[in-house]
Scaffold this motif. Structure first.
Motif, PDB file in Angstrom:
ATOM      1  N   ASN B  98     -75.156  65.602  -6.855  1.00 10.21           N
ATOM      2  CA  ASN B  98     -74.038  65.375  -5.924  1.00 10.21           C
ATOM      3  C   ASN B  98     -74.004  66.363  -4.763  1.00 10.21           C
ATOM      4  OD1 ASN B  98     -73.113  63.351  -7.706  1.00 10.21           O
ATOM      5  ND2 ASN B  98     -72.053  64.908  -8.905  1.00 10.21           N
ATOM      6  N   ASP B 106     -78.476  62.616  -4.158  1.00  7.83           N
ATOM      7  CA  ASP B 106     -77.337  61.798  -3.735  1.00  7.83           C
ATOM      8  C   ASP B 106     -76.364  61.584  -4.894  1.00  7.83           C
ATOM      9  OD1 ASP B 106     -78.441  61.659  -1.324  1.00  7.83           O
ATOM     10  OD2 ASP B 106     -78.888  59.524  -1.337  1.00  7.83           O
ATOM     11  N   THR B 108     -73.931  59.552  -7.451  1.00 11.83           N
ATOM     12  CA  THR B 108     -74.075  58.245  -8.072  1.00 11.83           C
ATOM     13  C   THR B 108     -72.894  57.361  -7.713  1.00 11.83           C
ATOM     14  OG1 THR B 108     -74.991  59.452  -9.917  1.00 11.83           O
ATOM     15  CG2 THR B 108     -74.586  57.127 -10.258  1.00 11.83           C
ATOM     16  N   PRO B 109     -73.099  56.100  -7.387  1.00  6.44           N
ATOM     17  CA  PRO B 109     -71.962  55.190  -7.246  1.00  6.44           C
ATOM     18  C   PRO B 109     -71.254  55.038  -8.586  1.00  6.44           C
ATOM     19  CG  PRO B 109     -74.015  54.150  -6.565  1.00  6.44           C
ATOM     20  CD  PRO B 109     -74.367  55.472  -7.115  1.00  6.44           C
ATOM     21  N   PRO B 110     -69.939  55.172  -8.630  1.00  6.99           N
ATOM     22  CA  PRO B 110     -69.239  55.130  -9.919  1.00  6.99           C
ATOM     23  C   PRO B 110     -69.266  53.742 -10.530  1.00  6.99           C
ATOM     24  CG  PRO B 110     -67.689  55.220  -8.110  1.00  6.99           C
ATOM     25  CD  PRO B 110     -69.035  55.408  -7.504  1.00  6.99           C
ATOM     26  N   GLY B 111     -69.089  53.706 -11.836  1.00  8.55           N
ATOM     27  CA  GLY B 111     -69.030  52.444 -12.557  1.00  8.55           C
ATOM     28  C   GLY B 111     -70.404  51.902 -12.893  1.00  8.55           C
ATOM     29  N   ASN B 113     -73.680  50.222 -12.274  1.00  7.55           N
ATOM     30  CA  ASN B 113     -74.500  49.895 -11.116  1.00  7.55           C
ATOM     31  C   ASN B 113     -75.938  49.715 -11.563  1.00  7.55           C
ATOM     32  OD1 ASN B 113     -75.908  52.552 -10.889  1.00  7.55           O
ATOM     33  ND2 ASN B 113     -73.792  53.249 -10.634  1.00  7.55           N
ATOM     34  N   GLY B 115     -78.588  51.042 -10.806  1.00  5.76           N
ATOM     35  CA  GLY B 115     -79.482  52.194 -10.859  1.00  5.76           C
ATOM     36  C   GLY B 115     -80.004  52.537  -9.488  1.00  5.76           C
ATOM     37  N   THR B 119     -80.778  59.614  -7.326  1.00  6.05           N
ATOM     38  CA  THR B 119     -79.696  60.397  -7.919  1.00  6.05           C
ATOM     39  C   THR B 119     -80.272  61.232  -9.061  1.00  6.05           C
ATOM     40  OG1 THR B 119     -79.179  58.648  -9.461  1.00  6.05           O
ATOM     41  CG2 THR B 119     -78.011  58.620  -7.369  1.00  6.05           C
TER      42      THR B 119
END
Lengths: 90, 155
Positions: B98, B106, B108-111, B113, B115, B119
């Motif tokens: 992060n 980068d 991570t997009p939450p929830g 996803n 992949g 990240t």
């Protein structure tokens, strides 16, 4: 005499194992789930990895993996030292 | 053990196995797998290559591959990446996660996803180092066993 002692130890150990198996908790009802819930809820955002197992193995419990790597290194070093031929570099 | 069947099968299978191992190592933070498992897969592919060749050819090929140096690089790199956590935090702290670092940094997009490869912070680096270590170690063990087998056959 030694045989009777061995038989006695065998029966005692078997009874101990049976008692331990009888007193196990039923499947699907762990004792404490706070740690599991924390990992499942926070691992993706804290370690920024989708694979929770990898984030536990390499981030939360990195020391376990360090010990595992040490065990592998020791095994390889022992095998190479015991079995290598003279004059052959691996 | 070097029959035509083994040689022909190895020609097709070895490349696939090595590619699959590299995929498991590199996607360790997205899909099931990781450094140890991917390294074992790569080592099995190299074992297939070892079995399918004669002893002299094997020695010629592995003379230029520094297996013990690769193992040491893996172990020291793993420790070095773990030591990165001392930059303000503790040992094994994931400092790159992060943080916007160009490679694997980068957020991570939450929830749920599908992949996102870029990240993971230090996890992919540790996967790569552990994979290097495991493949070098297991391959050197297999190679030593194979050379021992050759010695027994000669005597």
């Amino acid at each position: 005499m030694r045989r009777a002692l061995g038989l006695f130890a065998f029966i005692g150990f078997t009874l101990f194992l049976i008692a331990a198996a009888m007193s196990l908790r039923p499947f699907g009802e762990p004792v404490h789930t706070e740690m599991d819930d924390y990992f499942i809820d926070h691992a993706q955002m804290e370690a920024s990895a989708n694979n929770v197992v990898t984030s536990i193995v390499f981030d939360y419990r990195g020391f376990d993996t360090l010990g595992e790597a040490t065990v592998l290194f020791t095994a390889v070093a022992g095998v190479l030292m015991a079995l290598r031929r003279k004059g052959v570099k691996v | 053990m070097t029959t035509v069947i083994i040689k022909t099968t190895t020609k097709f299978l070895a490349a696939l196995i090595l590619t699959f191992g590299a995929y498991i190592i590199l996607h360790g933070h997205l899909t099931p797998g990781g450094g140890f498992q991917g390294g074992a897969v790569v080592a099995s592919g190299l074992a297939l290559l070892i079995v399918a060749c004669e002893g002299d050819v094997i020695m010629e090929r592995f003379k230029r591959v520094p297996l013990s140096a690769l193992e040491s690089v893996g172990a020291l790199g793993f420790l070095g990446v773990a030591t990165l956590g001392f930059m303000g935090y503790t040992f094994f702290r994931n400092v790159i996660a992060n943080s916007g670092f160009p490679l694997f940094g980068d957020p991570t997009p939450p929830g749920i996803n599908p992949g996102y490869l870029n990240t993971g912070g230090t996890l992919p680096y540790m996967n790569i180092f552990v994979g290097t270590k495991v493949l070098a170690g297991l391959t050197s063990i297999i190679l030593v066993f194979y050379l021992l087998l050759e010695v027994r056959k000669d005597e």
